[in-house]
Design a protein around this motif. Sequence first.
Motif, mmCIF file in Angstrom:
data_model
loop_
_atom_site.group_PDB
_atom_site.id
_atom_site.type_symbol
_atom_site.label_atom_id
_atom_site.label_comp_id
_atom_site.label_asym_id
_atom_site.label_seq_id
_atom_site.Cartn_x
_atom_site.Cartn_y
_atom_site.Cartn_z
ATOM 1 N N GLY A 14 3.947 -21.704 -1.680
ATOM 2 C CA GLY A 14 3.570 -23.086 -1.369
ATOM 3 C C GLY A 14 2.284 -23.172 -0.564
ATOM 4 N N ALA A 15 2.098 -22.256 0.372
ATOM 5 C CA ALA A 15 0.865 -22.243 1.162
ATOM 6 C C ALA A 15 -0.345 -21.967 0.288
ATOM 7 N N ASN A 16 -0.208 -21.034 -0.633
ATOM 8 C CA ASN A 16 -1.331 -20.717 -1.517
ATOM 9 C C ASN A 16 -1.606 -21.835 -2.506
ATOM 10 N N LEU A 17 -0.567 -22.480 -3.002
ATOM 11 C CA LEU A 17 -0.781 -23.614 -3.902
ATOM 12 C C LEU A 17 -1.431 -24.784 -3.163
ATOM 13 N N GLY A 18 -1.001 -25.024 -1.933
ATOM 14 C CA GLY A 18 -1.591 -26.107 -1.144
ATOM 15 C C GLY A 18 -3.040 -25.855 -0.784
ATOM 16 N N ALA A 19 -3.404 -24.592 -0.632
ATOM 17 C CA ALA A 19 -4.786 -24.254 -0.297
ATOM 18 C C ALA A 19 -5.721 -24.441 -1.478
ATOM 19 N N MET A 20 -5.168 -24.507 -2.682
ATOM 20 C CA MET A 20 -6.015 -24.658 -3.867
ATOM 21 C C MET A 20 -6.529 -26.078 -4.061
ATOM 22 N N ALA A 31 -1.518 -27.531 7.318
ATOM 23 C CA ALA A 31 -1.295 -26.350 8.169
ATOM 24 C C ALA A 31 -0.235 -26.644 9.230
ATOM 25 N N TYR A 32 -0.265 -27.848 9.814
ATOM 26 C CA TYR A 32 0.762 -28.199 10.802
ATOM 27 C C TYR A 32 2.145 -28.209 10.169
ATOM 28 N N GLY A 33 2.244 -28.712 8.948
ATOM 29 C CA GLY A 33 3.522 -28.695 8.244
ATOM 30 C C GLY A 33 3.995 -27.281 7.947
ATOM 31 N N LEU A 34 3.061 -26.424 7.534
ATOM 32 C CA LEU A 34 3.423 -25.026 7.276
ATOM 33 C C LEU A 34 3.911 -24.332 8.543
ATOM 34 N N ILE A 35 3.278 -24.630 9.663
ATOM 35 C CA ILE A 35 3.705 -24.032 10.930
ATOM 36 C C ILE A 35 5.104 -24.519 11.297
ATOM 37 N N ALA A 36 5.343 -25.821 11.135
ATOM 38 C CA ALA A 36 6.646 -26.393 11.493
ATOM 39 C C ALA A 36 7.771 -25.845 10.618
#
Length: 87
Positions: A14-20, A31-36
């Motif tokens: 999900g992090a890699n897809l969101g970065a695209m 990024a805040y959501g990924l950290i949480a």
Amino acid sequence: MTWPLTLACVWFVGANLGAMFPSRRNHWPFAYGLIAVGIPILGAVVYQHGPWVGLLVMAAAMSVLRWPVIYLFRWIKRGGKAKDADA
């Protein structure tokens, strides 16, 4: 594979897809959501597999979220003060 490691893999995908996807705000809300979401997953990995596997997962997550980590280290180096605290 246990469920914490499966969740960690889903988090990485999900992090890699969101970065695209392009973002005008440089992906900071994402990024805040990924950290949480990532902190409880990391806790589950440590609980299930021990601290060494947890450190590996944390190092991988830090490589994905490198800019929040860089800003955190800069903030710690300044002593926890805001940028314009002494101005």
